[in-house]
Scaffold this motif. Structure first.
Motif, PDB file in Angstrom:
ATOM      1  N   GLY A 240      24.416  38.214  41.163  1.00 20.54           N
ATOM      2  CA  GLY A 240      23.469  38.527  40.101  1.00 20.54           C
ATOM      3  C   GLY A 240      22.853  39.899  40.281  1.00 20.54           C
ATOM      4  N   THR A 241      22.465  40.228  41.510  1.00 21.70           N
ATOM      5  CA  THR A 241      21.905  41.544  41.788  1.00 21.70           C
ATOM      6  C   THR A 241      22.931  42.639  41.559  1.00 21.70           C
ATOM      7  N   ASP A 242      24.161  42.437  42.001  1.00 21.33           N
ATOM      8  CA  ASP A 242      25.206  43.446  41.844  1.00 21.33           C
ATOM      9  C   ASP A 242      25.584  43.663  40.385  1.00 21.33           C
ATOM     10  N   LEU A 243      25.640  42.588  39.605  1.00 17.58           N
ATOM     11  CA  LEU A 243      25.962  42.724  38.182  1.00 17.58           C
ATOM     12  C   LEU A 243      24.870  43.507  37.446  1.00 17.58           C
ATOM     13  N   SER A 244      23.634  43.229  37.779  1.00 15.58           N
ATOM     14  CA  SER A 244      22.529  43.959  37.163  1.00 15.58           C
ATOM     15  C   SER A 244      22.575  45.438  37.525  1.00 15.58           C
ATOM     16  N   ALA A 245      22.813  45.734  38.811  1.00 17.09           N
ATOM     17  CA  ALA A 245      22.909  47.129  39.238  1.00 17.09           C
ATOM     18  C   ALA A 245      24.096  47.826  38.586  1.00 17.09           C
TER      19      ALA A 245
ATOM     20  N   ALA B  38      25.528  47.087  35.661  1.00 15.17           N
ATOM     21  CA  ALA B  38      25.254  47.295  34.239  1.00 15.17           C
ATOM     22  C   ALA B  38      24.380  48.523  34.016  1.00 15.17           C
ATOM     23  N   ALA B  39      23.406  48.723  34.919  1.00 11.89           N
ATOM     24  CA  ALA B  39      22.545  49.891  34.801  1.00 11.89           C
ATOM     25  C   ALA B  39      23.294  51.182  35.120  1.00 11.89           C
ATOM     26  N   LEU B  40      24.337  51.108  35.931  1.00 16.47           N
ATOM     27  CA  LEU B  40      25.054  52.298  36.374  1.00 16.47           C
ATOM     28  C   LEU B  40      26.211  52.699  35.462  1.00 16.47           C
ATOM     29  N   VAL B  41      26.697  51.785  34.634  1.00 17.68           N
ATOM     30  CA  VAL B  41      27.875  52.074  33.804  1.00 17.68           C
ATOM     31  C   VAL B  41      27.682  53.305  32.910  1.00 17.68           C
ATOM     32  N   PRO B  42      26.562  53.432  32.165  1.00 18.95           N
ATOM     33  CA  PRO B  42      26.420  54.629  31.309  1.00 18.95           C
ATOM     34  C   PRO B  42      26.503  55.937  32.094  1.00 18.95           C
ATOM     35  N   ALA B  43      25.812  56.010  33.248  1.00 18.52           N
ATOM     36  CA  ALA B  43      25.867  57.234  34.053  1.00 18.52           C
ATOM     37  C   ALA B  43      27.267  57.457  34.614  1.00 18.52           C
ATOM     38  N   ALA B  44      27.955  56.377  34.983  1.00 15.84           N
ATOM     39  CA  ALA B  44      29.316  56.514  35.496  1.00 15.84           C
ATOM     40  C   ALA B  44      30.253  57.044  34.416  1.00 15.84           C
ATOM     41  N   LEU B  45      30.074  56.594  33.193  1.00 10.68           N
ATOM     42  CA  LEU B  45      30.878  57.121  32.084  1.00 10.68           C
ATOM     43  C   LEU B  45      30.636  58.620  31.901  1.00 10.68           C
ATOM     44  N   THR B  46      29.377  59.014  31.966  1.00  7.92           N
ATOM     45  CA  THR B  46      29.050  60.440  31.830  1.00  7.92           C
ATOM     46  C   THR B  46      29.651  61.248  32.977  1.00  7.92           C
ATOM     47  N   GLY B  47      29.498  60.740  34.204  1.00 11.88           N
ATOM     48  CA  GLY B  47      30.071  61.433  35.346  1.00 11.88           C
ATOM     49  C   GLY B  47      31.581  61.513  35.275  1.00 11.88           C
ATOM     50  N   ALA B  48      32.214  60.466  34.787  1.00  9.72           N
ATOM     51  CA  ALA B  48      33.673  60.466  34.659  1.00  9.72           C
ATOM     52  C   ALA B  48      34.127  61.469  33.610  1.00  9.72           C
ATOM     53  N   GLU B  49      33.398  61.553  32.522  1.00 13.24           N
ATOM     54  CA  GLU B  49      33.739  62.533  31.483  1.00 13.24           C
ATOM     55  C   GLU B  49      33.630  63.956  32.023  1.00 13.24           C
ATOM     56  N   ALA B  50      32.613  64.197  32.855  1.00 10.91           N
ATOM     57  CA  ALA B  50      32.461  65.528  33.453  1.00 10.91           C
ATOM     58  C   ALA B  50      33.623  65.839  34.389  1.00 10.91           C
ATOM     59  N   GLU B  51      34.087  64.851  35.155  1.00  8.64           N
ATOM     60  CA  GLU B  51      35.224  65.072  36.046  1.00  8.64           C
ATOM     61  C   GLU B  51      36.497  65.350  35.262  1.00  8.64           C
ATOM     62  N   ILE B  52      36.675  64.653  34.148  1.00  9.30           N
ATOM     63  CA  ILE B  52      37.859  64.898  33.308  1.00  9.30           C
ATOM     64  C   ILE B  52      37.812  66.313  32.738  1.00  9.30           C
ATOM     65  N   ALA B  53      36.633  66.725  32.289  1.00  8.94           N
ATOM     66  CA  ALA B  53      36.495  68.079  31.753  1.00  8.94           C
ATOM     67  C   ALA B  53      36.782  69.121  32.825  1.00  8.94           C
ATOM     68  N   ARG B  54      36.285  68.891  34.046  1.00 10.14           N
ATOM     69  CA  ARG B  54      36.550  69.821  35.140  1.00 10.14           C
ATOM     70  C   ARG B  54      38.043  69.880  35.445  1.00 10.14           C
ATOM     71  N   ALA B  55      38.696  68.710  35.435  1.00 10.01           N
ATOM     72  CA  ALA B  55      40.130  68.675  35.701  1.00 10.01           C
ATOM     73  C   ALA B  55      40.916  69.392  34.614  1.00 10.01           C
ATOM     74  N   GLN B  56      40.456  69.301  33.377  1.00 13.86           N
ATOM     75  CA  GLN B  56      41.145  69.985  32.282  1.00 13.86           C
ATOM     76  C   GLN B  56      41.055  71.502  32.426  1.00 13.86           C
TER      77      GLN B  56
ATOM     78  N   ALA C 145      31.509  53.610  43.290  1.00  6.21           N
ATOM     79  CA  ALA C 145      32.571  53.153  44.191  1.00  6.21           C
ATOM     80  C   ALA C 145      31.993  52.316  45.325  1.00  6.21           C
ATOM     81  N   VAL C 146      30.862  52.734  45.886  1.00  7.76           N
ATOM     82  CA  VAL C 146      30.232  51.982  46.965  1.00  7.76           C
ATOM     83  C   VAL C 146      29.778  50.620  46.481  1.00  7.76           C
ATOM     84  N   LEU C 147      29.147  50.556  45.320  1.00  9.23           N
ATOM     85  CA  LEU C 147      28.677  49.287  44.779  1.00  9.23           C
ATOM     86  C   LEU C 147      29.830  48.319  44.555  1.00  9.23           C
TER      87      LEU C 147
END
Length: 476
Positions: free
Chosen positions: A282-287, A289-307, A372-374
């Motif tokens: 329960g604690t991990d799922l809550s954490a 869910a809160a991290l997914v939006p930031a992870a999406l943003t960070g992933a988009e930045a990595e894709i842009a850097r790779a491009q 990744a750690v979570l």
């Protein structure tokens, strides 16, 4: 290896989730692995040196009549392999059981009183970790020469035997400290207190699991579905054994009281694992869910850097394929998050991390590193809980993958996650193949079947206790 406190085989979930690009990343770093593999091969040969010495002594030993004894035939490689597997399981069970009982002893007498026993346990854990590491390398084909592989297996056997020896030597001290041969009164009271506390948590954990299922969907809680019932099963068994321990104590049958008490303590410890697993998820799922939006943003930045980057070590066509794959994964995750339907945020993070890891300059840094750690920590803990509570059926390969996941978690959580998922799958397969060795409705209603599956009761009905494979089934 317990976090508190899925041999490579086809792993559908791991293969489906892991991008093909990750394999190419592994290939690009193969050259960097040459020296460590050579070192590991040398270590395996050194670890098997004792086996060679024993063989040489056997070849030169003479009979009482002075005639040299015939050379001792080396066991077939398959036989030595099976011996190593069996001893790995036995040593792992011994370490887990010893850790559980020692927790009860420490709660009663304090840390100073169990310092020497803790030292023995830590030494056994060190030997076991080394044995599991050697087994993982062996499964990976290192070393590859036949004689060296035989030495590696002999080294695994030696490590496991040493772990058991250290625990067996410390068992007498634990027995003396507990004094169960004179009566189990205070220890019985402590076990009953923990039993009552866990019984009070079961209703809350049932409610939590229902809430998590409604919020995140059945897939998100699949790995702990049924844990509440299994906890109750262990507590039913604990009830029976606690009553039997008290009755035996009243009759001054202290040996029988000690056996029942240890069985009850093992059941209480495993019930706690089941309940805590639901709460931790329960604690991990809550954490997550809160991290997914930031992870999406960070992933988009990595894709842009790779491009923008034209990395010399990655052909342009391969880089574009990786970018396209990562873009597709992120699109699916965005759709899940914005659809309004329940989704598994841990799995969403896992897909994001695995898709972008081949593109990221520093996969373990920033928000993607935190994701990744979570994910890795949750997968390792979940696999460890399953092995701990089903160890009567789980074999050596699942345990080896889990041990490697634990080793890699601090330095490569992405790889640790994949290994933990594989370990859990292998362990579940072992349990399905094992089936139900305890027949009869009475055994299930009394929790005996669950106690056997959990390794609380050994062959012959003895309760597992602190000690190595030779002493953990003693009847005192």
């Amino acid at each position: 290896m317990t976090i508190e406190h899925r041999a490579p085989v086809a792993d559908g979930r791991a293969q489906a989730a892991a991008p093909s690009a990750a394999q190419e990343k592994d290939e690009s770093s193969a050259a960097d692995l040459v020296l460590p593999l050579v070192v590991v091969a040398a270590a395996a040969a050194v670890a098997g040196y004792a086996y060679v010495r024993r063989t040489r002594r056997a070849r030169t030993r003479t009979t009482p009549g002075g005639v040299p004894a015939p050379p001792a035939a080396s066991p077939p490689l398959a036989e030595l392999d099976e011996q190593a597997r069996v001893l790995l399981v036995a040593a792992d069970d011994s370490v887990r059981t010893s850790r559980e009982e020692l927790a009860f002893v420490e709660a009663r007498y304090g840390g100073n009183a169990v310092a020497s026993s803790v030292l023995a346990l830590r030494g056994a854990e060190t030997e076991l970790r080394a044995a599991f590491r050697m087994r993982q390398q062996y499964d990976d084909g290192v070393p590859d020469e036949a004689t060296a592989r035989r030495h590696a297996l002999a080294g695994i056997v030696g490590r496991c035997e040493e772990a058991g020896r250290q625990l067996d030597e410390a068992a007498a001290g634990v027995d003396q400290l507990r004094g169960l041969e004179q009566g189990a009164g205070e220890a019985l009271g402590l076990a009953e207190t923990r039993f009552r506390a866990l019984t009070g948590r079961t209703r809350a954990v049932d409610a939590l699991l229902a809430d998590l299922t409604a919020r995140y969907g059945p897939a998100a809680v699949a790995e702990v579905t049924g844990y509440g019932e299994q906890a109750k099963d262990r507590l039913v068994f604990a009830t029976l054994r606690l009553n039997q321990a008290r009755q035996a104590g009243d009759l001054a049958a202290h040996d029988r009281a000690a056996l029942h008490l240890r069985a009850a303590e093992g059941a209480v410890a495993q019930a706690a694992v089941f309940l805590h697993a639901v709460e931790r998820l329960g604690t991990d799922l809550s954490a997550a869910a809160a991290l997914v939006p930031a992870a999406l943003t960070g992933a988009e930045a990595e894709i842009a850097r790779a491009q923008r980057s034209a990395r010399a070590q990655v052909p342009v066509g391969e880089l574009r394929a990786r970018i396209v794959h990562a873009d597709n994964v992120l699109a699916f995750v965005r759709d899940e998050v914005t659809s309004g339907a329940p989704y598994d945020p841990l799995d969403a993070l896992r897909r994001i991390v695995r898709a972008v890891a081949p593109l990221a300059a520093e996969p373990t840094a920033g928000v993607l590193g935190a994701a990744a750690v979570l994910v890795g920590r949750a997968a390792v803990a979940g696999a460890d809980d399953f092995v701990a509570t089903h160890r009567g059926a789980v074999g050596a390969t699942a345990r080896t993958r889990l041990a490697e996941a634990v080793r890699l978690l601090p330095v490569d959580p992405v790889a640790a996650d994949a290994l933990a998922v594989a370990a859990r799958d292998l362990a579940e397969q072992d349990v399905r193949m094992h089936g139900n060795p305890v027949a009869g409705a009475a055994e299930h209603e009394s929790g005996v079947a669950g106690a056997v599956l959990g390794g609380i009761l050994l062959d012959g009905g003895a309760a597992a206790s602190f000690g190595g494979p030779h002493g953990r089934g003693r009847r005192v």
